[in-house]
Design a protein around this motif. Structure first.
Motif, PDB file in Angstrom:
ATOM      1  N   ASP A  11      10.799   9.549   5.120  1.00  0.00           N
ATOM      2  CA  ASP A  11      11.621   9.839   6.295  1.00  0.00           C
ATOM      3  C   ASP A  11      10.879   9.563   7.589  1.00  0.00           C
ATOM      4  O   ASP A  11      11.269  10.017   8.657  1.00  0.00           O
ATOM      5  N   GLU A  12       9.763   8.838   7.512  1.00  0.00           N
ATOM      6  CA  GLU A  12       8.973   8.540   8.701  1.00  0.00           C
ATOM      7  C   GLU A  12       9.270   7.129   9.202  1.00  0.00           C
ATOM      8  O   GLU A  12       9.525   6.221   8.428  1.00  0.00           O
ATOM      9  N   ASP A  13       9.259   6.948  10.526  1.00  0.00           N
ATOM     10  CA  ASP A  13       9.406   5.634  11.142  1.00  0.00           C
ATOM     11  C   ASP A  13       8.055   5.256  11.734  1.00  0.00           C
ATOM     12  O   ASP A  13       7.772   5.523  12.889  1.00  0.00           O
ATOM     13  N   ASP A  14       7.207   4.643  10.940  1.00  0.00           N
ATOM     14  CA  ASP A  14       5.832   4.476  11.389  1.00  0.00           C
ATOM     15  C   ASP A  14       5.281   3.071  11.194  1.00  0.00           C
ATOM     16  O   ASP A  14       4.125   2.827  11.497  1.00  0.00           O
ATOM     17  N   SER A  15       6.062   2.128  10.694  1.00  0.00           N
ATOM     18  CA  SER A  15       5.625   0.742  10.474  1.00  0.00           C
ATOM     19  C   SER A  15       4.232   0.699   9.832  1.00  0.00           C
ATOM     20  O   SER A  15       3.312   0.093  10.352  1.00  0.00           O
ATOM     21  N   LEU A  16       4.110   1.386   8.721  1.00  0.00           N
ATOM     22  CA  LEU A  16       2.825   1.512   8.036  1.00  0.00           C
ATOM     23  C   LEU A  16       2.682   0.428   6.973  1.00  0.00           C
ATOM     24  O   LEU A  16       3.609   0.149   6.227  1.00  0.00           O
ATOM     25  N   ASP A  17       1.517  -0.185   6.902  1.00  0.00           N
ATOM     26  CA  ASP A  17       1.216  -1.144   5.850  1.00  0.00           C
ATOM     27  C   ASP A  17       0.411  -0.464   4.756  1.00  0.00           C
ATOM     28  O   ASP A  17      -0.602   0.163   5.029  1.00  0.00           O
ATOM     29  N   SER A  18       0.871  -0.600   3.528  1.00  0.00           N
ATOM     30  CA  SER A  18       0.144  -0.078   2.381  1.00  0.00           C
ATOM     31  C   SER A  18      -0.101  -1.213   1.404  1.00  0.00           C
ATOM     32  O   SER A  18       0.502  -2.275   1.507  1.00  0.00           O
ATOM     33  N   ASN A  19      -0.972  -0.968   0.443  1.00  0.00           N
ATOM     34  CA  ASN A  19      -1.364  -2.028  -0.472  1.00  0.00           C
ATOM     35  C   ASN A  19      -1.209  -1.589  -1.914  1.00  0.00           C
ATOM     36  O   ASN A  19      -1.501  -0.438  -2.267  1.00  0.00           O
ATOM     37  N   LEU A  20      -0.751  -2.502  -2.725  1.00  0.00           N
ATOM     38  CA  LEU A  20      -0.714  -2.314  -4.164  1.00  0.00           C
ATOM     39  C   LEU A  20      -1.657  -3.329  -4.790  1.00  0.00           C
ATOM     40  O   LEU A  20      -1.492  -4.535  -4.602  1.00  0.00           O
ATOM     41  N   TYR A  21      -2.676  -2.857  -5.501  1.00  0.00           N
ATOM     42  CA  TYR A  21      -3.627  -3.723  -6.169  1.00  0.00           C
ATOM     43  C   TYR A  21      -3.321  -3.732  -7.657  1.00  0.00           C
ATOM     44  O   TYR A  21      -3.155  -2.668  -8.268  1.00  0.00           O
ATOM     45  N   LEU A  22      -3.240  -4.907  -8.205  1.00  0.00           N
ATOM     46  CA  LEU A  22      -2.916  -5.071  -9.618  1.00  0.00           C
ATOM     47  C   LEU A  22      -4.011  -5.895 -10.279  1.00  0.00           C
ATOM     48  O   LEU A  22      -4.386  -6.953  -9.784  1.00  0.00           O
ATOM     49  N   SER A  23      -4.537  -5.395 -11.393  1.00  0.00           N
ATOM     50  CA  SER A  23      -5.639  -6.071 -12.056  1.00  0.00           C
ATOM     51  C   SER A  23      -5.499  -5.925 -13.562  1.00  0.00           C
ATOM     52  O   SER A  23      -5.002  -4.904 -14.049  1.00  0.00           O
ATOM     53  N   ASP A  24      -5.940  -6.941 -14.300  1.00  0.00           N
ATOM     54  CA  ASP A  24      -5.982  -6.836 -15.751  1.00  0.00           C
ATOM     55  C   ASP A  24      -7.426  -6.768 -16.247  1.00  0.00           C
ATOM     56  O   ASP A  24      -7.690  -6.991 -17.433  1.00  0.00           O
ATOM     57  N   THR A  25      -8.351  -6.446 -15.333  1.00  0.00           N
ATOM     58  CA  THR A  25      -9.764  -6.397 -15.702  1.00  0.00           C
ATOM     59  C   THR A  25     -10.352  -4.986 -15.610  1.00  0.00           C
ATOM     60  O   THR A  25     -11.001  -4.528 -16.538  1.00  0.00           O
ATOM     61  N   TYR A  26     -10.147  -4.275 -14.506  1.00  0.00           N
ATOM     62  CA  TYR A  26     -10.722  -2.937 -14.359  1.00  0.00           C
ATOM     63  C   TYR A  26      -9.975  -2.177 -13.272  1.00  0.00           C
ATOM     64  O   TYR A  26      -9.346  -2.770 -12.400  1.00  0.00           O
ATOM     65  N   PRO A  27     -10.035  -0.837 -13.304  1.00  0.00           N
ATOM     66  CA  PRO A  27      -9.353  -0.045 -12.278  1.00  0.00           C
ATOM     67  C   PRO A  27     -10.061  -0.163 -10.930  1.00  0.00           C
ATOM     68  O   PRO A  27     -11.252  -0.475 -10.848  1.00  0.00           O
ATOM     69  N   THR A  28      -9.341   0.095  -9.868  1.00  0.00           N
ATOM     70  CA  THR A  28      -9.933   0.169  -8.537  1.00  0.00           C
ATOM     71  C   THR A  28     -10.791   1.430  -8.439  1.00  0.00           C
ATOM     72  O   THR A  28     -10.393   2.507  -8.881  1.00  0.00           O
ATOM     73  N   GLY A  29     -11.985   1.281  -7.863  1.00  0.00           N
ATOM     74  CA  GLY A  29     -12.905   2.405  -7.771  1.00  0.00           C
ATOM     75  C   GLY A  29     -12.851   3.112  -6.434  1.00  0.00           C
ATOM     76  O   GLY A  29     -11.804   3.183  -5.776  1.00  0.00           O
ATOM     77  N   ASN A  30     -14.027   3.615  -5.997  1.00  0.00           N
ATOM     78  CA  ASN A  30     -14.116   4.372  -4.750  1.00  0.00           C
ATOM     79  C   ASN A  30     -14.452   3.508  -3.546  1.00  0.00           C
ATOM     80  O   ASN A  30     -14.281   3.932  -2.407  1.00  0.00           O
ATOM     81  N   THR A  31     -14.979   2.310  -3.774  1.00  0.00           N
ATOM     82  CA  THR A  31     -15.451   1.473  -2.680  1.00  0.00           C
ATOM     83  C   THR A  31     -14.825   0.086  -2.778  1.00  0.00           C
ATOM     84  O   THR A  31     -14.213  -0.274  -3.786  1.00  0.00           O
ATOM     85  N   ALA A  32     -15.048  -0.707  -1.725  1.00  0.00           N
ATOM     86  CA  ALA A  32     -14.533  -2.074  -1.725  1.00  0.00           C
ATOM     87  C   ALA A  32     -15.189  -2.917  -2.806  1.00  0.00           C
ATOM     88  O   ALA A  32     -14.610  -3.924  -3.239  1.00  0.00           O
ATOM     89  N   TYR A  33     -16.374  -2.515  -3.251  1.00  0.00           N
ATOM     90  CA  TYR A  33     -17.063  -3.268  -4.298  1.00  0.00           C
ATOM     91  C   TYR A  33     -16.232  -3.344  -5.567  1.00  0.00           C
ATOM     92  O   TYR A  33     -16.260  -4.345  -6.287  1.00  0.00           O
ATOM     93  N   CYS A  34     -15.469  -2.302  -5.850  1.00  0.00           N
ATOM     94  CA  CYS A  34     -14.675  -2.252  -7.078  1.00  0.00           C
ATOM     95  C   CYS A  34     -13.193  -2.443  -6.810  1.00  0.00           C
ATOM     96  O   CYS A  34     -12.343  -1.975  -7.581  1.00  0.00           O
TER      97      CYS A  34
END
Length: 445
Positions: free
Chosen positions: A243-266
């Motif tokens: 219910d927010e009007d905030d023009s927010l960009d979010s990301n969906l990461y999809l991988s068949d190798t490993y889960p996304t971790g805590n840092t950009a490295y993963c």
């Protein structure tokens, strides 16, 4: 009487044992003329890790170890933290701290078999080697305590993680026996903790929803696709109700190798990423990601969503994974001279393409032909009077290769996907091109 103690490095001792050699020691006196005597004593000390049963760790069920130990000067302590399984969501942290009865002249030396200060290396220990000043991936002599290299989830593997602790001469505040008959050695605490990130295991074709601002919100998902034959598409459908009007960009990461971790490295650089755009004029954002059949493989897929508005009291994130599996009809022209059938092909709601797949078995030395005709549904015999512009169908014949094909072939544009080169296309035909209603392929054998 005075003792002189020489202690070899356990790592170099292993090398000496592999390649035996003779060591020579010379004893001289600096002053005086009277005779003197001395005794040389040698001792082989076998390394035995401390609390070997308690330091065997398992994510979730047995994730931690802690203890307080005392160590005498010129003594080694070794620990082996063996992690029994790698679930892709877990990391290990080991801390040595709370030093008591320690002098100000020398600090405990701590060595670890994994990680280094640059933050880009992590590995389990090599068999037979224990971390020392000569063999380590991380070392520290900080008097305030030592914490292991902060590996991220994709850097972490199950197996052995070893710690070596050495107390140099002068570490203990009271190394000798006091009047009360006690020896107060240096005391330290050591702890190991497996931390596992929460994730949700999705079921194919089931919708999973959760409140975005909930304390229990989980941004990581995984779904297992069972083994199938070639020819299935995967669809990842995400809906963000808010219910927010905030023009927010979010990301969906999809991988068949490993889960996304805590840092950009993963972050799965090898995966696909698209953006959820929260429009200012709409309360619902819908995202549809598809993997074509030549990209899709059975196994586990990992998803991660970030950037959502956590202050949205009524924001709901829903996610669904669908698999469209195409059965393959086998036509054996080695046992039968011909085959013919009439079938209907249609698209379904939300799935952009319908598809029929045939596997034709032929003798390589025998000529064969394939004919596909597009007939109007209302009258299959009146061809000339029909408008074929609204009837679209495409025929592809794949010779050899992996037998996989991709719907992005239908676009006729290589920029629309990576599946324009799937398989070995030896013939293609567009049935609505200039009212073409028949496709013919002939192979001379």
């Amino acid at each position: 009487t005075e003792d002189c103690i020489i202690i070899s490095d356990p790592c170099t001792s292993k090398n000496s044992a592999i390649d035996p050699q003779t060591s020579y020691y010379r004893v001289t006196r600096d002053e005086g003329v009277n005779s003197f005597s001395f005794t040389i004593t040698t001792e082989i000390v076998n390394i035995s890790p401390i609390d070997s049963s308690e330091t065997r760790l398992t994510p979730i069920t047995d994730p931690s170890y802690s203890a307080e130990k005392t160590i005498e000067d010129l003594t080694w302590h070794f620990y082996e933290f063996f992690v029994t399984e790698n679930d892709g969501y877990t990391t290990l942290e080991v801390t040595v701290s709370d030093l008591l009865c320690e002098s100000n002249s020398e600090d405990l030396e701590v060595y670890m078999s994994w990680g280094d200060e640059s933050g880009n290396f992590g590995d389990v220990s090599k068999s037979g080697y224990w971390p020392t000043s000569s063999c380590n991936n991380f070392d520290s002599t900080s008097s305030g305590g030592v914490t292991s290299f902060a590996m991220d989830t994709c850097q972490f593997n199950a197996g052995s993680y070893r710690v070596g602790i050495f107390a140099p001469e002068g570490t203990a505040q009271f190394p000798d026996e006091l009047d009360d008959g006690e020896i107060y050695s240096t005391r330290y605490s050591i702890s190991a903790q497996l931390t596992t990130l929460d994730h949700v295991e999705l079921t194919v074709d089931c919708v999973y929803s959760q409140l975005v601002n909930s304390e229990d919100f989980v941004p990581r998902f995984e779904v297992n696709i069972p083994a199938t034959g070639p020819g299935f598409d995967l669809y990842f459908i995400v809906t963000y109700d808010h219910d927010e009007d905030d023009s927010l960009d979010s990301n969906l990461y999809l991988s068949d190798t490993y889960p996304t971790g805590n840092t950009a490295y993963c972050t799965p650089f090898g995966g696909r990423d698209d953006a959820i755009y929260t429009a200012t004029d709409s309360d619902t954002t819908f995202m549809f990601i598809s993997l074509d059949s030549c990209e899709s493989i059975d196994g586990t897929y990992y998803l991660y969503i970030d950037g959502l508005e956590e202050d949205d009291d009524e924001g709901v994130l829903s996610i669904q994974v669908s698999a469209q599996i195409f059965g393959t009809q086998v036509i054996d022209l080695t046992s039968s001279a011909s085959y013919s059938t009439d079938r209907y092909l249609s698209t379904s709601s939300g799935i952009p393409f319908g598809r029929h797949v045939y596997k034709i078995i032929v003798d390589e030395s025998t000529p064969f032909s394939v004919n596909v005709q597009l007939a109007p549904c209302d009258d299959r015999t009146i061809w000339a009077e029909q408008d074929f512009s609204a009837l679209e169908a495409n025929v592809y014949i794949i010779g050899g290769g992996n037998g996989r094909f991709g719907k992005t072939l239908y676009y006729g544009d290589a920029d629309n996907g990576i599946c324009d080169t799937c398989g070995d296309i030896i013939y293609n035909c567009d049935l609505d091109d200039e009212d073409t209603y028949s496709c013919d392929y002939f192979n001379c054998g």
